[in-house]
Design a protein around this motif. Structure first.
Motif, PDB file in Angstrom:
ATOM      1  N   THR A  28       1.003  -1.154  -0.067  1.00  0.00           N
ATOM      2  CA  THR A  28       0.389   0.160   0.131  1.00  0.00           C
ATOM      3  C   THR A  28       0.355   1.296  -0.244  1.00  0.00           C
ATOM      4  O   THR A  28       0.556   2.130  -1.020  1.00  0.00           O
ATOM      5  N   VAL A  61      -9.828   6.017  -8.179  1.00  0.00           N
ATOM      6  CA  VAL A  61      -9.483   6.177  -6.385  1.00  0.00           C
ATOM      7  C   VAL A  61     -10.856   5.963  -5.947  1.00  0.00           C
ATOM      8  O   VAL A  61     -10.960   5.656  -5.093  1.00  0.00           O
ATOM      9  N   ASN A  62     -11.694   7.188  -6.995  1.00  0.00           N
ATOM     10  CA  ASN A  62     -12.784   6.544  -6.039  1.00  0.00           C
ATOM     11  C   ASN A  62     -13.700   5.949  -6.051  1.00  0.00           C
ATOM     12  O   ASN A  62     -14.401   4.970  -5.395  1.00  0.00           O
ATOM     13  N   ARG A  65     -11.993   3.177  -3.445  1.00  0.00           N
ATOM     14  CA  ARG A  65     -12.644   3.205  -2.181  1.00  0.00           C
ATOM     15  C   ARG A  65     -14.272   3.172  -1.833  1.00  0.00           C
ATOM     16  O   ARG A  65     -14.558   3.247  -0.554  1.00  0.00           O
ATOM     17  N   SER A  66     -14.762   2.869  -2.983  1.00  0.00           N
ATOM     18  CA  SER A  66     -16.590   3.099  -2.550  1.00  0.00           C
ATOM     19  C   SER A  66     -16.909   1.622  -2.523  1.00  0.00           C
ATOM     20  O   SER A  66     -17.959   1.293  -2.085  1.00  0.00           O
ATOM     21  N   GLY A 100      -7.724  -3.243  -1.625  1.00  0.00           N
ATOM     22  CA  GLY A 100      -8.531  -2.266  -1.014  1.00  0.00           C
ATOM     23  C   GLY A 100      -7.881  -0.708  -0.883  1.00  0.00           C
ATOM     24  O   GLY A 100      -8.255   0.195  -0.619  1.00  0.00           O
ATOM     25  N   ALA A 101      -6.864  -1.567   0.632  1.00  0.00           N
ATOM     26  CA  ALA A 101      -6.411  -0.472   0.473  1.00  0.00           C
ATOM     27  C   ALA A 101      -5.188   1.416   0.024  1.00  0.00           C
ATOM     28  O   ALA A 101      -5.043   2.379   0.507  1.00  0.00           O
ATOM     29  N   PRO A 103      -6.131   2.781  -2.773  1.00  0.00           N
ATOM     30  CA  PRO A 103      -7.220   4.478  -2.928  1.00  0.00           C
ATOM     31  C   PRO A 103      -6.549   4.521  -1.893  1.00  0.00           C
ATOM     32  O   PRO A 103      -7.342   6.234  -1.562  1.00  0.00           O
ATOM     33  N   PHE A 104      -7.552   4.340  -0.979  1.00  0.00           N
ATOM     34  CA  PHE A 104      -7.677   5.337   0.877  1.00  0.00           C
ATOM     35  C   PHE A 104      -6.566   5.905   0.955  1.00  0.00           C
ATOM     36  O   PHE A 104      -6.053   6.677   1.350  1.00  0.00           O
ATOM     37  N   ARG A 107      -5.438   9.203  -1.066  1.00  0.00           N
ATOM     38  CA  ARG A 107      -6.134  10.282  -0.554  1.00  0.00           C
ATOM     39  C   ARG A 107      -6.167  10.861   0.505  1.00  0.00           C
ATOM     40  O   ARG A 107      -5.728  12.584   0.820  1.00  0.00           O
ATOM     41  N   THR A 154      -4.003   3.744   8.308  1.00  0.00           N
ATOM     42  CA  THR A 154      -4.376   3.281   6.673  1.00  0.00           C
ATOM     43  C   THR A 154      -3.725   1.730   7.601  1.00  0.00           C
ATOM     44  O   THR A 154      -4.734   0.237   7.482  1.00  0.00           O
ATOM     45  N   TYR A 161      -9.411  -4.969   8.384  1.00  0.00           N
ATOM     46  CA  TYR A 161      -9.880  -5.892   6.960  1.00  0.00           C
ATOM     47  C   TYR A 161      -9.744  -7.203   6.701  1.00  0.00           C
ATOM     48  O   TYR A 161      -9.993  -8.287   6.341  1.00  0.00           O
TER      49      TYR A 161
END
Length: 223
Positions: A28, A61-62, A65-66, A100-101, A103-104, A107, A154, A161
């Motif tokens: 990540t 990225v969105n 994250r979604s 999963g991490a 894009p989080f 940001r 994170t 997670y």
């Protein structure tokens, strides 16, 4: 279940969780840091301003994250199996955890870098600094405390997670909680697992806070 058996399971589950979180955290960092920097650099007024690229990165990225993590776990099973040869176990869980991490964390990196005083960037450019120089000598050093705080957050998210990964055979403490706490109704063992997770999160948060405070003190001393 005997006390000795509980200890063995908790020790192995904790090691598996640390394995998942450690490697996915490293991936990540490697993937999210440059992605977050690109979100800033390619934005309007950035050093590499490029609106189409910025919009594309933002959309990627969105989307990342979604997606709820449990859905991402299932959706990535074919990719995980292709990449590591299996979709079960701690090593396989690293793939969806990192996906999963990233894009989080990206940001969080974007937010941290945007907080850097633009006057410092302009001063570096005025002295003939290239984009790489500005990133290495200005943006990253100035944003470092916030970046460490973001990485700490994170890693804590990754611990959560990793517990969810147990629902699809990811191993670690999550699998123990599902197998023994939920399916076999061993409440005492479930409480022990929760306690271990709380300790892990607390240790990570304390370590991150110590590093951030040290970096802030060094910045004030240098100023």
């Amino acid at each position: 279940m005997t006390t000795e058996r509980m200890r063995e399971l908790l020790a192995q589950g904790t090691l598996d969780t640390l394995h998942m979180v450690g490697w996915s955290g490293l991936i990540t960092l490697v993937g999210g840091l440059p992605l977050g920097l690109l979100l800033v650099l390619t934005d309007r007024g950035g050093l590499l301003a490029n609106r189409p690229v910025n919009k594309l990165l933002g959309v990627v990225v969105n989307i990342g994250r979604s997606l709820p993590f449990i859905i991402l776990l299932v959706a990535l099973i074919p990719f995980t199996r292709l990449l590591v040869g299996t979709s079960i176990g701690p090593t396989a869980a690293i793939v969806p955890l990192a996906v999963g991490a990233i894009p989080f964390f990206a940001r969080l990196v974007e937010t941290a870098v945007r907080e850097v005083d633009h006057g410092l960037v302009e001063a570096a450019l005025a002295m003939g600094g290239s984009t790489v120089t500005v990133v290495r000598k200005v943006l990253l050093p100035q944003a470092l405390p916030s970046l460490v705080a973001g990485l700490t957050t994170t890693v804590i998210v990754l611990i959560g997670y990793s517990a969810m990964a147990g629902a699809v055979g990811g191993g670690g403490l999550g699998t123990l909680a599902l197998t023994y706490g939920y399916q076999r109704f061993e409440t005492d063992f479930m409480l022990l697992i929760v306690a271990v997770l709380v300790v892990l999160v607390t240790v990570v948060q304390l370590a991150g806070d110590i590093v951030v405070r040290a970096l802030n003190r060094r910045e004030r001393a240098d100023a």
